[in-house]
Structures are given as structure tokens and as C-alpha cells.
Design an enzyme around this catalytic site. Structure first.
Site, short mmCIF file in Angstrom:
data_model
loop_
_atom_site.label_atom_id
_atom_site.label_comp_id
_atom_site.label_asym_id
_atom_site.label_seq_id
_atom_site.Cartn_x
_atom_site.Cartn_y
_atom_site.Cartn_z
CB SER A 232 -0.94 0.03 1.20
OG SER A 232 -2.07 -0.69 0.91
CG LEU A 233 4.37 0.54 -2.17
CD1 LEU A 233 5.28 0.32 -3.37
CD2 LEU A 233 5.15 0.29 -0.88
CG HIS B 37 6.02 2.86 1.55
ND1 HIS B 37 4.66 3.02 1.56
CD2 HIS B 37 6.32 2.06 2.62
CE1 HIS B 37 4.14 2.34 2.58
NE2 HIS B 37 5.12 1.76 3.24
CD GLU C 283 14.50 10.58 11.18
OE1 GLU C 283 13.79 11.58 11.42
OE2 GLU C 283 15.71 10.65 10.92
CE LYS C 284 3.38 6.83 10.44
NZ LYS C 284 3.37 5.49 10.99
CG ASP C 285 6.88 3.19 11.48
OD1 ASP C 285 5.79 3.08 12.03
OD2 ASP C 285 7.01 3.40 10.25
CG LEU D 170 2.26 10.73 3.46
CD1 LEU D 170 2.97 10.67 2.12
CD2 LEU D 170 0.80 11.08 3.27
NE ARG E 110 -1.43 0.31 11.36
CZ ARG E 110 -1.95 -0.85 11.70
NH1 ARG E 110 -3.25 -1.00 11.72
NH2 ARG E 110 -1.18 -1.85 12.05
P1 AMP Z 1 5.38 -0.13 6.34
O1 AMP Z 1 5.00 -0.50 4.94
O2 AMP Z 1 4.36 0.69 7.05
O3 AMP Z 1 5.87 -1.31 7.15
O4 AMP Z 1 6.64 0.84 6.20
C1 AMP Z 1 7.78 0.47 5.49
C2 AMP Z 1 8.85 1.50 5.74
O5 AMP Z 1 8.41 2.77 5.32
C3 AMP Z 1 9.23 1.62 7.23
O6 AMP Z 1 10.62 1.77 7.36
C4 AMP Z 1 8.50 2.89 7.63
O7 AMP Z 1 9.10 3.56 8.72
C5 AMP Z 1 8.59 3.70 6.37
N1 AMP Z 1 7.56 4.74 6.34
C6 AMP Z 1 6.23 4.57 6.51
N2 AMP Z 1 5.59 5.76 6.48
C7 AMP Z 1 6.53 6.70 6.29
C8 AMP Z 1 6.50 8.13 6.18
N3 AMP Z 1 5.37 8.83 6.24
N4 AMP Z 1 7.68 8.77 5.98
C9 AMP Z 1 8.85 8.08 5.91
N5 AMP Z 1 8.94 6.74 6.01
C10 AMP Z 1 7.80 6.05 6.20
#
Ligand code: AMP
Length: 270
Positions: A28-29, A33, A144-146, A179, A182
Site C-alpha cells: 500500500s505504497l 515509502h 523515522e515515522k516508526d 503518511l 493505515r
Molecule cells: P510499512 O509499509 O508501514 O511497514 O513501512 C515500510 C517502511 O516505510 C518503514 O521503514 C517505515 O518507517 C517507512 N515509512 C512509513 N511511512 C513513512 C513516512 N510517512 N515517511 C517516511 N517513512 C515512512
């Protein structure tokens, strides 16, 4: 762009390549991402993006089921970015039963999301350990969001592998909401309110610069946000960015929040 559907495909495709950049995602890019992927393309010879919704990091089955999935659109985005490889493993490609990995968090790490989502980071660290072993990248790009996830994975992965974790800034929408995949689960009004909560915390953090008794002010802010937006707040805390210890000083600190708005759980840091 080559699509790798299993580990044999992956080993064949990556053989002989060096300086591989890896962007692990759950799909769900969005532009968050995409910023990680662009950074990887800039800093690596080859970039591989994985899309894998990791069942082990969901402490709630319903949450796993309703996690947004959009593989067709994701592949279009990745093709346009000219990513070298997209890895779409099945559960059995990642979790082969013979090599068991048991992750145990230290007591001081059982804070924030580790406290409120039991088993979540154990699941994240396990999948990141397995993915790093399989992909064997030079660099892994994470957001850094997470922030808590970033620090924990950095600690575990860099201790056990040569791969380096590269942290990437949080990307926000025009209303300052970070972003997140979810966000697609939010109703329109909740999306607007989540943006307002972000803006309010950005302003609040700046105001803390010349204030005393920060923890008291944070508690007041927590109550204000709860009432105003009818949200359930798991935590709103000021923590040091190096060791994630609670602090009363704004220097080298971030405000961390996790809250649910109509049953959609969001996290952010400022
Ligand atoms: P996810 O698909 O949610 O597991 O995220 C994959 C990667 O993208 C993880 O390293 C997240 O921290 C990063 N990520 C998710 N949302 C953001 C965002 N808004 N800004 C920067 N990186 C993000």
C-alpha cells in the site's frame, strides 16, 4: 523491474551484485515509502523492495486482516520508479520452520508500542532478521515515522549482520499528517482531525522550548487532545532520541504519540 516470487528467484537475481539497497515494506505504497526507495536508488547499485504483510507483527488478527493491500497499484508505482527488483515472498519463504528465531526484548525496551502491542516488535525484529539473511543487503532504508522500530531494528540487525540501517525523514501530507498505509482506513473527518492533531503537536513542541515542568504540560496536552478529538491515546510522552528514556528536557528529545481514532491506530513523533 524484475519480480521475485520466491527465494530461488531472489538468489538467482541478486547473485554477483554488490552495494544492494533494500526497502522492506508491507505495501500500500505512498510517498513515505517512495522517499525511502528514491534514497536507496541514489545510494545503491541495485534496489530491492519487498512487499510482505508480516503476520507475526500483528498482535490482533482483525488488524492483520483489515491491513490495506493494493498490490496492482504498488507494482505500477515501483515500475515507474525504475526499481531493479520487487520481492513478493510467501509466508513459507520467510518463515521456514527449521531455523527458529526467538527474540526477547530487554526490560528497558518494553516501552511505548512495545508495551501497548505485545509481541509486535518481537515479530518485526524476527522478520527483519529473516529478510536481512535472505536479501543480504549493504543498506536497509527505514523511516523515522516508526522511530522506535527504527532504533530497535538497528540495534538487532547491525549487531548480527554487516548491513547498515539508513534512517529516512518522515514524509507528511499537506495537513502535516504523517503518511501511513493505515490512513486509507480513516474516514474523511478523522483524516482531517488527525492532521489537526499533528499540527497541534508541532506547535506544542515549539512552545515547550522555554517552559519548565514539561511532563505536566504534556499531561495537560494529552487530556486536551483526548477531549477535543474523542481519541484514545495509548501514550503521549517526551523521550530522548538516543536511548528513548523519558525526559523532562526538550533538547535531543521527541514527543511520541500513539492514538486510536475510530479504531484506527496511528503513531507519530515530533
Ligand atoms: P510499512 O509499509 O508501514 O511497514 O513501512 C515500510 C517502511 O516505510 C518503514 O521503514 C517505515 O518507517 C517507512 N515509512 C512509513 N511511512 C513513512 C513516512 N510517512 N515517511 C517516511 N517513512 C515512512
Amino acid at each position: 523491474m524484475k519480480t521475485l516470487l520466491n527465494n530461488i528467484d531472489l538468489n538467482e537475481a541478486l547473485f554477483g551484485n554488490s552495494n544492494i539497497g533494500f526497502v522492506p515494506t508491507m505495501g500500500s505504497l505512498h510517498d513515505g515509502h517512495i522517499s525511502l526507495i528514491k534514497k536507496s536508488i541514489k545510494l545503491s547499485n541495485k534496489t530491492i523492495v519487498s512487499i510482505f504483510v508480516n503476520p507475526k507483527q500483528f498482535n490482533n488478527k482483525k488488524d492483520y486482516k483489515k491491513y490495506p493491500r493494493n498490490i496492482k497499484k504498488d507494482l505500477k508505482i515501483l515500475k515507474k520508479l525504475k526499481v531493479d527488483f520487487v520481492y513478493l515472498p510467501k509466508i513459507k519463504d520467510i518463515f521456514r520452520t527449521k531455523n527458529k528465531i526467538k527474540i526477547k526484548l530487554n526490560k528497558q525496551d518494553k516501552i511505548m508500542c512495545a508495551k501497548y502491542r505485545k509481541g509486535h516488535f518481537e515479530g518485526v525484529i524476527e522478520v527483519m532478521t529473516r529478510l536481512t539473511k535472505i536479501v543480504n543487503p549493504s543498506k536497509i532504508f527505514m523511516g523515522e515515522k516508526d522511530f522506535q522500530q527504527l532504533l530497535l531494528v538497528k540495534k538487532y540487525v547491525e549487531k548480527n549482520f554487516k548491513s547498515k540501517i539508513i534512517s529516512c525523514k518522515t514524509i507528511r501530507d499537506k495537513n502535516k499528517l504523517a503518511l501511513s498505509s493505515r490512513n486509507t482506513l480513516l474516514k474523511k473527518d478523522d483524516l482531517i482531525n488527525a492532521g489537526k492533531i499533528s499540527k497541534s503537536l508541532i506547535i506544542f513542541k515549539r512552545k515547550l522550548l522555554n517552559k519548565k515542568n514539561l511532563n505536566n504540560l504534556i499531561l495537560m496536552k494529552k487530556n486536551e487532545l483526548k477531549k477535543k478529538y474523542d481519541i484514545k491515546i495509548d501514550y503521549l510522552e517526551l523521550r530522548n532520541i538516543k536511548n528513548l528514556k523519558l525526559t523532562n528536557k526538550i533538547q535531543n528529545a521527541k514527543i511520541f504519540i500513539a492514538y486510536s481514532i475510530n479504531n484506527v491506530r496511528l503513531i507519530d513523533n515530533f
